[in-house]
Design an enzyme around this catalytic site. Structure first.
Site, PDB file in Angstrom:
ATOM      1  N   LYS A 111       0.842  -1.206   0.000  1.00  0.00           N
ATOM      2  CA  LYS A 111       0.000   0.000   0.000  1.00  0.00           C
ATOM      3  C   LYS A 111       0.878   1.258   0.000  1.00  0.00           C
ATOM      4  O   LYS A 111       0.607   2.221  -0.701  1.00  0.00           O
ATOM      5  CB  LYS A 111      -0.926   0.023   1.222  1.00  0.00           C
ATOM      6  CG  LYS A 111      -2.114  -0.908   1.106  1.00  0.00           C
ATOM      7  CD  LYS A 111      -3.342  -0.168   0.565  1.00  0.00           C
ATOM      8  CE  LYS A 111      -4.497  -1.088   0.238  1.00  0.00           C
ATOM      9  NZ  LYS A 111      -5.067  -1.716   1.437  1.00  0.00           N
ATOM     10  N   LYS A 194      -8.957 -16.999 -13.423  1.00  0.00           N
ATOM     11  CA  LYS A 194      -9.685 -16.745 -12.192  1.00  0.00           C
ATOM     12  C   LYS A 194     -10.630 -15.567 -12.370  1.00  0.00           C
ATOM     13  O   LYS A 194     -10.255 -14.544 -12.928  1.00  0.00           O
ATOM     14  CB  LYS A 194      -8.679 -16.428 -11.078  1.00  0.00           C
ATOM     15  CG  LYS A 194      -9.289 -16.344  -9.707  1.00  0.00           C
ATOM     16  CD  LYS A 194      -8.186 -16.384  -8.648  1.00  0.00           C
ATOM     17  CE  LYS A 194      -8.763 -16.414  -7.247  1.00  0.00           C
ATOM     18  NZ  LYS A 194      -9.165 -15.120  -6.721  1.00  0.00           N
ATOM     19  N   LYS A 197     -12.503  -9.041  -9.991  1.00  0.00           N
ATOM     20  CA  LYS A 197     -12.845  -7.709 -10.480  1.00  0.00           C
ATOM     21  C   LYS A 197     -11.619  -6.925 -10.928  1.00  0.00           C
ATOM     22  O   LYS A 197     -11.720  -5.997 -11.720  1.00  0.00           O
ATOM     23  CB  LYS A 197     -13.643  -6.932  -9.430  1.00  0.00           C
ATOM     24  CG  LYS A 197     -12.921  -6.713  -8.121  1.00  0.00           C
ATOM     25  CD  LYS A 197     -13.700  -5.720  -7.263  1.00  0.00           C
ATOM     26  CE  LYS A 197     -12.953  -5.333  -6.011  1.00  0.00           C
ATOM     27  NZ  LYS A 197     -12.994  -6.299  -4.925  1.00  0.00           N
TER      28      LYS A 197
END
Ligand code: TRP
Length: 331
Positions: A111, A194, A197
């Site tokens: 992050k 897979k 989103k």
């Protein structure tokens, strides 16, 4: 009976991969355990959503999980920010969480790399908040994906540390909930293996997708040029289409196309048309439920209120005991 707890990030809509994966397991778990499911909206503040987005995302997630089968009478289903006791436990845990160990967490490092202008303390202490989520109900088990294993390990570390510091086995050491072989892997439509989103546009079929969207996405699914020899092994992209067919169509339909593949007479257009129709039929009732629930403000508000009440009952007991153990006394 085990206490099982899971947090749901309020980002994005549910797709068939989620539906046949985590959600199906949640629905099954609620039959045999004391389950707590909550929407992790405090956590989402690490990326600074607007007030309207924050509320809208929480509502959408709540509605979709209800439509997919979470039962507010069987489980405790709540919004994290309705339970302020979690924040108090988060503060206590932070007093014994060390900079070094927090900085070493993989998701934090990732992050920090992705949002270098917003490396806030909430991001750094994400594992303490997640530990507070888990320990506030003294959960035994937490169903987590691979990406959350390290966070769960931190929760175990914080629980042990607290127990050691105050010389009593107060917190359970939470374990990962193991789904075993029951996890069905749902491939995506772009051949990437897979459904997700974050893969390309058109890779995932969302429960809220309307008929037109589903047909369009399925017709665009990646295929190859077709079999050239009888009974040849299917390449992955074709195997993927059959896997999807298996979850939404009847065994007869699957056999029909399997035979056609094996004798080289298959036309992928026909298979896709059938797959699209069966996906539409499968998702339509869920989609209708989502739309009905989203329009039913009174019901949603009742579910959230009842969930918060049940969650706070359990959370306030923990906080009362933790304060006592730490040494807070009223004058
Ligand atoms: N971190 C989890 C995720 O990104 C969401 C979450 C927050 C969670 N608190 C939790 C999961 C507690 C399990 C238990 O998916």
């Amino acid at each position: 009976m085990d206490i099982v707890l899971s947090g749901i990030r309020p980002t994005g809509n549910l797709h068939l991969g989620n539906y046949f994966g985590a959600v199906k397991n949640f629905v099954r778990m609620q039959e045999e355990n004391k389950c707590f499911f909550f929407i992790a909206d405090y956590h989402s503040l690490t990326t600074h959503p607007t007030p309207a987005d924050l509320h809208g995302n929480v509502k959408q997630v709540l509605v979709e999980y209800l439509a997919a089968g979470l039962d507010p009478d069987k489980s405790t289903l709540y919004v994290q920010s309705d339970v302020p006791e979690i924040v108090e436990l988060y503060l206590f845990l932070n007093m014994n969480a060390y900079l070094g160990e927090l900085e070493r967490v993989t998701t934090f490092k990732e992050k920090a790399r992705k949002q270098p202008d917003n490396i806030n303390a909430g991001l750094l202490t994400y594992p303490s908040l997640m530990a507070a989520d888990i320990l506030i109900h003294n959960a035994h088990k937490v169903p987590v994906g691979k990406d959350q294993e390290q966070h769960l390990e931190m929760a175990r570390t914080f629980a042990r540390r607290f127990n050691r510091m105050y010389k009593q086995e107060y917190f359970n050491i939470p374990q990962a909930y193991n789904f075993g072989a029951e996890l069905v892997k749902i491939p995506g439509l772009d051949g990437s293996g897979k459904m997700g989103k974050s893969e390309g546009e058109g890779n995932a079929i969302f429960l809220i997708d309307d008929e037109k969207t589903i047909r369009k996405k399925v017709m665009k699914a990646v295929t190859d040029t077709g079999p050239t020899q009888p009974n040849q092994t299917k390449p992955e992209v074709i195997e993927n289409l059959f896997s999807l067919l298996k979850v939404v169509s009847t065994p007869e339909v699957v056999n029909h196309f399997d035979e056609q593949y094996n004798n080289c007479s298959i036309r992928y257009g026909d298979l896709k048309k059938q797959l699209a129709e069966d996906m539409v039929a499968f998702t339509a009732p869920i989609r209708q439920k989502i739309l009905d629930l989203a329009a039913n403000e009174a019901y949603i508000s009742k579910v959230a209120r009842q969930g918060a009440e049940k969650a706070r009952e359990s959370a306030s007991k923990t906080i009362r005991e933790v304060r006592e153990i730490i040494g807070f006394r009223h004058f």
